[in-house]
Every structure is written in C-alpha cells, then in structure tokens.
Design a protein around this motif. Structure first.
Motif, PDB file in Angstrom:
ATOM      1  N   CYS A 204       0.843  -1.198   0.000  1.00 17.33           N
ATOM      2  CA  CYS A 204       0.000   0.000   0.000  1.00 17.33           C
ATOM      3  C   CYS A 204       0.877   1.247   0.000  1.00 17.33           C
ATOM      4  O   CYS A 204       1.686   1.431   0.902  1.00 17.33           O
ATOM      5  CB  CYS A 204      -0.909  -0.004   1.221  1.00 17.33           C
ATOM      6  N   ALA A 206       0.053   4.168   0.650  1.00 18.39           N
ATOM      7  CA  ALA A 206      -0.353   5.152   1.660  1.00 18.39           C
ATOM      8  C   ALA A 206       0.165   4.818   3.044  1.00 18.39           C
ATOM      9  O   ALA A 206       0.483   5.719   3.821  1.00 18.39           O
ATOM     10  CB  ALA A 206      -1.878   5.266   1.686  1.00 18.39           C
ATOM     11  N   CYS A 207       0.255   3.507   3.373  1.00 19.16           N
ATOM     12  CA  CYS A 207       0.653   3.140   4.740  1.00 19.16           C
ATOM     13  C   CYS A 207       1.746   2.079   4.796  1.00 19.16           C
ATOM     14  O   CYS A 207       2.213   1.748   5.880  1.00 19.16           O
ATOM     15  CB  CYS A 207      -0.563   2.678   5.551  1.00 19.16           C
ATOM     16  N   CYS A 209       1.489  -1.117   4.200  1.00 20.77           N
ATOM     17  CA  CYS A 209       0.976  -2.448   4.533  1.00 20.77           C
ATOM     18  C   CYS A 209       1.106  -3.379   3.322  1.00 20.77           C
ATOM     19  O   CYS A 209       0.827  -2.973   2.199  1.00 20.77           O
ATOM     20  CB  CYS A 209      -0.497  -2.297   4.910  1.00 20.77           C
ATOM     21  N   CYS A 237      -6.057  -1.637   0.181  1.00 20.77           N
ATOM     22  CA  CYS A 237      -5.297  -1.930   1.400  1.00 20.77           C
ATOM     23  C   CYS A 237      -6.217  -2.538   2.455  1.00 20.77           C
ATOM     24  O   CYS A 237      -7.311  -2.040   2.683  1.00 20.77           O
ATOM     25  CB  CYS A 237      -4.687  -0.630   1.917  1.00 20.77           C
ATOM     26  N   ASN A 239      -5.448  -2.830   5.698  1.00 22.94           N
ATOM     27  CA  ASN A 239      -5.266  -2.211   7.007  1.00 22.94           C
ATOM     28  C   ASN A 239      -6.525  -1.406   7.327  1.00 22.94           C
ATOM     29  O   ASN A 239      -6.871  -0.475   6.599  1.00 22.94           O
ATOM     30  CB  ASN A 239      -4.024  -1.297   6.957  1.00 22.94           C
ATOM     31  N   CYS A 242      -6.654   2.272   7.142  1.00 24.61           N
ATOM     32  CA  CYS A 242      -6.223   2.897   5.894  1.00 24.61           C
ATOM     33  C   CYS A 242      -7.267   2.671   4.786  1.00 24.61           C
ATOM     34  O   CYS A 242      -7.940   3.585   4.363  1.00 24.61           O
ATOM     35  CB  CYS A 242      -4.852   2.349   5.496  1.00 24.61           C
ATOM     36  N   TYR A 244      -7.034   2.211   1.689  1.00 24.61           N
ATOM     37  CA  TYR A 244      -6.745   2.975   0.462  1.00 24.61           C
ATOM     38  C   TYR A 244      -6.954   2.118  -0.788  1.00 24.61           C
ATOM     39  O   TYR A 244      -6.608   0.944  -0.812  1.00 24.61           O
ATOM     40  CB  TYR A 244      -5.289   3.397   0.561  1.00 24.61           C
TER      41      TYR A 244
HETATM   42 ZN    ZN Z   1      -2.778   1.266   3.514  1.00 24.55          ZN
END
Ligand code: ZN
Length: 246
Positions: A204, A206-207, A209, A237, A239, A242, A244
């Motif tokens: 991911c 964005a985070c 993961c 994602c 998570n 998140c 995303y």
């Molecule tokens: Zn994420």
C-alpha cells in the motif's frame, strides 16, 4: 460505483511534501520518557561523528519506546558473503521512513554502507534501556551529494535482541500518506533476494501495509481525478485504519 466515501488515489493531485512532514505528526515523542545518565563513551570516532556536531547525550528510558530502523541485506555474488545492514544494527530513530528518498536524506544513509533500504523494522524498546540520543549528521557521498540528516538518531546497545522487533514493512518509493503499518510479522529472508517472496507483493503506497487485496476484473472501478484524469483502481489496502484504493 460511488467514490464519495472511499479513500482512493487521485493521481492528478499526488503532491510531494517536504521530508519530515508526516513524521512531525506521527514520530515517537520522547518528552518525559528519558532521564539523563553519564555519557556513554564510544571508542569509535565514526560513531561519535555520526551525530550532528559530534553531540549526543545518554539516557535511561522511563517508558517503552517505539523506534524504527531501516535495513536490508543481500548476498554478494563474488564473495558469497551477506552484506548490507542488519535488522538489529545499533542505529535507530524516532522517525519512520516516509519514502526511500526521504529516509535516505533524513537518516543520511550513505550508499557505500550498502544498506539496501528495502525494509523497516518497528522496535518496541522496553523501559530501562540505556541509549544515546542526538541528531543524524550530514554525510557527503563519494559522488559529492550531501545527505542532510536531521532526524533523531538513537544508538542502542550493540547486539540488541531482535525479539523486540514487533513488525516489518517494505519501504515505499512513494511518500506515505498515513502512519505506517508494519504488516510483516516474520523477519524477511535475505538468503538471496529472489527467495524473498515479500519483495514481489504489492504494498500500500499510503501506509506501507503488504496485506493488500488485488481486485478482480469485476471489482475494479475507475475514478475521475481532480483534473479530469481517469484512473482504474486495482488494489485495496486491508489495514482497517487505511483502506486505500489505488
Ligand atoms: Zn494502507
């Protein structure tokens, strides 16, 4: 599909923030968690000089601390030796890697150290640990590039136990948008890069993961970006903090 309430990647407005911005919100705050002790002396100039202006202080920790270390090893084709940076190397930080490039700058990771910078470990340092703390000093690489440093640099006792690592993640090339999520529980395998299956898994952006849902053809959808670009979302994602899509 309605895209009002979902969190997705708008490639039209992917902006670049200045290094350290996300960390200023989410890095580990040391306030009230340290008590100064007699300065630990290192009989190695390279250690002292790795702190900005050679300045650091030593402390005992009052509370458990979350710390981060970027690392990565590989097997040399020539000598068959494992090279690079170990997971439990002594240098850690209160800052996580916002991206590969940001970490290289903030932590002044000289390429000659051969740290592959593929992974980051999340460390739970138990209270009562003796550490030294300063700021990462700038480094000038062989090619003359200045890596500025500037993150908090913490030096842990040599050979600290990897049992205190509570998760791993792949370092992203894109800048994170959220607090990083360390979804990998077992230490990545460096025997050879090719054997390390984690390396091919989507991550991911964005985070960080790596627990990612690859959308089937029928679950894919398109979004219209702010400037009218049309983008197909292929991943989600897992998570829960998140979620995303990208
Ligand atoms: Zn994420």
């Amino acid at each position: 599909m309605m895209t009002d309430n979902i969190y997705y990647c708008d490639y039209d407005v992917l902006t670049h923030y200045s290094s350290g911005t996300l960390n200023s919100k989410h890095k580990t705050d040391l306030t009230g968690k340290l008590q100064e002790i007699d300065k630990i002396i290192y009989n190695d100039e390279t250690i002292t000089n790795s702190f900005k202006n050679g300045e650091y202080n030593s402390y005992i920790t009052f509370d458990d601390l979350i710390l981060y270390r970027i690392f990565g090893q590989f097997k040399s084709n020539i000598s068959d030796k494992i090279k690079g940076a170990r997971a439990n190397g002594a240098f850690v930080s209160t800052e996580f890697a916002e991206s590969l490039i940001d970490a290289k700058q903030r932590l002044a990771l000289d390429p000659s150290w051969m740290n592959t910078k593929v992974y980051e470990a999340k460390i739970l340092l138990l209270k009562g640990s003796e550490i030294s703390l300063g700021i990462v000093a700038p480094v000038v690489t062989k090619s003359g590039t200045v890596l500025e440093g500037g993150a908090d640099q913490i030096l842990l006792p040599k050979g600290w136990s990897e049992d205190t690592i509570i998760g791993y993640r792949r370092v992203t090339s894109r800048q994170l948008l959220n607090k990083p999520y360390f979804s990998i529980k077992n230490k990545p395998d460096f025997d050879t890069i090719k054997k390390d299956k984690n390396i091919y898994k989507p991550v991911c952006p964005a985070c960080g993961c790596d627990d990612v849902c690859i959308l089937s053809d029928k679950d894919r959808f398109t979004v219209v970006g702010k400037n009218g670009g049309v983008y197909e979302m292929k991943f989600n994602c897992r998570n829960s903090e998140c979620r995303y899509y990208w």
